[in-house]
Design a protein around this motif. Sequence first.
Motif, PDB file in Angstrom:
ATOM      1  N   LEU A 123     -18.007  13.639 -55.908  1.00  0.00           N
ATOM      2  CA  LEU A 123     -18.029  15.077 -56.115  1.00  0.00           C
ATOM      3  C   LEU A 123     -19.479  15.512 -56.024  1.00  0.00           C
ATOM      4  O   LEU A 123     -20.322  15.046 -56.799  1.00  0.00           O
ATOM      5  N   GLY A 124     -19.755  16.369 -55.047  1.00  0.00           N
ATOM      6  CA  GLY A 124     -21.115  16.847 -54.849  1.00  0.00           C
ATOM      7  C   GLY A 124     -21.284  18.272 -55.340  1.00  0.00           C
ATOM      8  O   GLY A 124     -20.392  19.107 -55.170  1.00  0.00           O
ATOM      9  N   LEU A 125     -22.424  18.543 -55.953  1.00  0.00           N
ATOM     10  CA  LEU A 125     -22.812  19.900 -56.335  1.00  0.00           C
ATOM     11  C   LEU A 125     -24.002  20.268 -55.468  1.00  0.00           C
ATOM     12  O   LEU A 125     -24.974  19.521 -55.390  1.00  0.00           O
ATOM     13  N   GLY A 158      -8.291   9.486 -45.587  1.00  0.00           N
ATOM     14  CA  GLY A 158      -8.286  10.150 -46.884  1.00  0.00           C
ATOM     15  C   GLY A 158      -9.602  10.856 -47.146  1.00  0.00           C
ATOM     16  O   GLY A 158     -10.577  10.710 -46.393  1.00  0.00           O
ATOM     17  N   LEU A 159      -9.642  11.613 -48.212  1.00  0.00           N
ATOM     18  CA  LEU A 159     -10.862  12.305 -48.602  1.00  0.00           C
ATOM     19  C   LEU A 159     -11.855  11.322 -49.207  1.00  0.00           C
ATOM     20  O   LEU A 159     -11.473  10.418 -49.948  1.00  0.00           O
ATOM     21  N   THR A 160     -13.127  11.505 -48.912  1.00  0.00           N
ATOM     22  CA  THR A 160     -14.174  10.695 -49.531  1.00  0.00           C
ATOM     23  C   THR A 160     -14.969  11.494 -50.549  1.00  0.00           C
ATOM     24  O   THR A 160     -15.453  10.945 -51.520  1.00  0.00           O
ATOM     25  N   HIS A 161     -15.121  12.801 -50.281  1.00  0.00           N
ATOM     26  CA  HIS A 161     -15.873  13.621 -51.212  1.00  0.00           C
ATOM     27  C   HIS A 161     -15.535  15.096 -51.051  1.00  0.00           C
ATOM     28  O   HIS A 161     -15.007  15.504 -50.022  1.00  0.00           O
ATOM     29  N   VAL A 162     -15.842  15.829 -52.098  1.00  0.00           N
ATOM     30  CA  VAL A 162     -15.754  17.282 -52.099  1.00  0.00           C
ATOM     31  C   VAL A 162     -17.105  17.768 -52.590  1.00  0.00           C
ATOM     32  O   VAL A 162     -17.664  17.194 -53.532  1.00  0.00           O
ATOM     33  N   ALA A 163     -17.631  18.804 -51.965  1.00  0.00           N
ATOM     34  CA  ALA A 163     -18.888  19.395 -52.418  1.00  0.00           C
ATOM     35  C   ALA A 163     -18.658  20.874 -52.684  1.00  0.00           C
ATOM     36  O   ALA A 163     -18.016  21.554 -51.882  1.00  0.00           O
ATOM     37  N   VAL A 164     -19.144  21.351 -53.819  1.00  0.00           N
ATOM     38  CA  VAL A 164     -19.046  22.761 -54.166  1.00  0.00           C
ATOM     39  C   VAL A 164     -20.451  23.304 -54.388  1.00  0.00           C
ATOM     40  O   VAL A 164     -21.354  22.580 -54.813  1.00  0.00           O
TER      41      VAL A 164
END
Length: 132
Positions: free
Chosen positions: A54-56, A6-12
């Motif tokens: 969620l990473g910025l 599965g997904l652990t994080h998303v960074a935008v």
Amino acid sequence: MPTFPGLTHVAVTISDPAVSVPWYTRLIGADPVLDEDTGPFRHIVFVIGEDNLLGLHVFPSGLRDDGDFHPYRRGLDHVAFGCSSRSELEKWQRRLDELGIAHGGIVEAPYGSGLSFRDPDGIALEFFAAVS
């Protein structure tokens, strides 16, 4: 073959942390758990849900808004946050209204319902409840 993880994080990638960090803090209802300068970029991280991040990202050299995809550009199609039901979506719609965040209203589809909105950089975000 192993089970696909599965997904652990998303960074935008964002353009202005002075605008985006308070905006995401209000939306999520929590402060970032990490804010570090890694050298090549600034990395600001929020915990969302039980075990997702969620990473910025902010790049000191600025955004690259020309040409083909590059990780320094704002990007991806959208990020969807899972909701357990349509009633939870309705709660998020009220919360977005309270925060003054424009949205497209709840949209129904055969596979679920979504509530779309955008962050300060125009990155498309969504609350989504799949049909059970």
